[in-house]
Design a protein around this motif. Structure first.
Motif, PDB file in Angstrom:
ATOM      1  N   PRO A  14     -22.832 -10.756 -80.749  1.00 18.09           N
ATOM      2  CA  PRO A  14     -23.493 -11.657 -80.620  1.00 18.09           C
ATOM      3  C   PRO A  14     -24.354 -12.306 -79.139  1.00 18.09           C
ATOM      4  O   PRO A  14     -24.364 -11.923 -78.154  1.00 18.09           O
ATOM      5  CB  PRO A  14     -21.957 -12.166 -80.116  1.00 18.09           C
ATOM      6  N   ASP A  16     -25.314 -14.648 -76.351  1.00 19.14           N
ATOM      7  CA  ASP A  16     -24.874 -15.566 -75.685  1.00 19.14           C
ATOM      8  C   ASP A  16     -26.409 -15.450 -74.952  1.00 19.14           C
ATOM      9  O   ASP A  16     -27.109 -15.492 -74.792  1.00 19.14           O
ATOM     10  CB  ASP A  16     -24.183 -14.527 -74.561  1.00 19.14           C
ATOM     11  N   THR A 122     -28.327 -11.702 -74.761  1.00 18.24           N
ATOM     12  CA  THR A 122     -26.600 -11.999 -74.640  1.00 18.24           C
ATOM     13  C   THR A 122     -26.129 -11.496 -73.175  1.00 18.24           C
ATOM     14  O   THR A 122     -27.689 -11.700 -71.979  1.00 18.24           O
ATOM     15  CB  THR A 122     -26.142 -11.095 -75.258  1.00 18.24           C
TER      16      THR A 122
END
Ligand SMILES: [Fe+2]
Length: 155
Positions: A14, A16, A122
């Motif tokens: 993911p 960030d 991230t």
């Protein structure tokens, strides 16, 4: 095996928040630990993969983090550095455990990019910080240093 039977590395790592402290142009180096640094030594290592679990040779990793007190160096490049993963997609960063600063669990920021690919921005977290499990490194203490493992899966 057909392409559909390739092992999956799971969903991509993911994204960030970049946060306000990124500075381009950090020096190329694999150790961020300053001479005499009081922070706990941390070795962060892992592999950069594609979604179908192939290592990404020579991916660019651009790390930035606080010192052990939780302060970023915004004037210079302390605790900032870029490196290339090796031919097997592996990287190894020597640093110190970043400090906590108000409102944030300990974290290391990173931008990861396959050659010619999109940039993944991230953050990596440690231990039981309340951060997402998919962004949390596995940490063990070995030979007097914290050893953290974190693999990236690029889109
Ligand atoms: Fe931060």
């Amino acid at each position: 095996m057909g392409a559909s039977a390739q092992p999956s590395c799971g969903p991509p790592t993911p994204r960030d928040a970049e946060g306000p402290f990124y500075k381009p142009g950090a020096p190329k180096r694999s150790s961020l630990a300053e001479p005499g640094a009081k922070g706990e030594r941390l070795l962060l290592s892992g592999t950069v993969y594609t979604r179908d679990c192939k290592p990404v040779p020579h991916a660019l990793l651009d790390f930035w983090q606080t010192d052990e007190k939780g302060d970023y160096d915004n004037a210079g490049f302390r605790y900032r550095g870029q490196m290339l993963a090796d031919a097997s997609g592996r990287y190894r960063l020597e640093t110190v455990l970043p400090g906590e600063y108000p409102g944030r669990p300990r974290h290391i920021h990173v931008k990861v990019q396959a050659p010619g690919g999109r940039v993944l921005t991230t953050q990596i977290y440690f231990g039981n910080s309340g951060a997402p499990a998919k962004l949390t490194a596995k940490v063990a203490k070995r030979e007097g240093a914290l050893q953290a493992v974190f693999d990236f899966v690029l889109q």
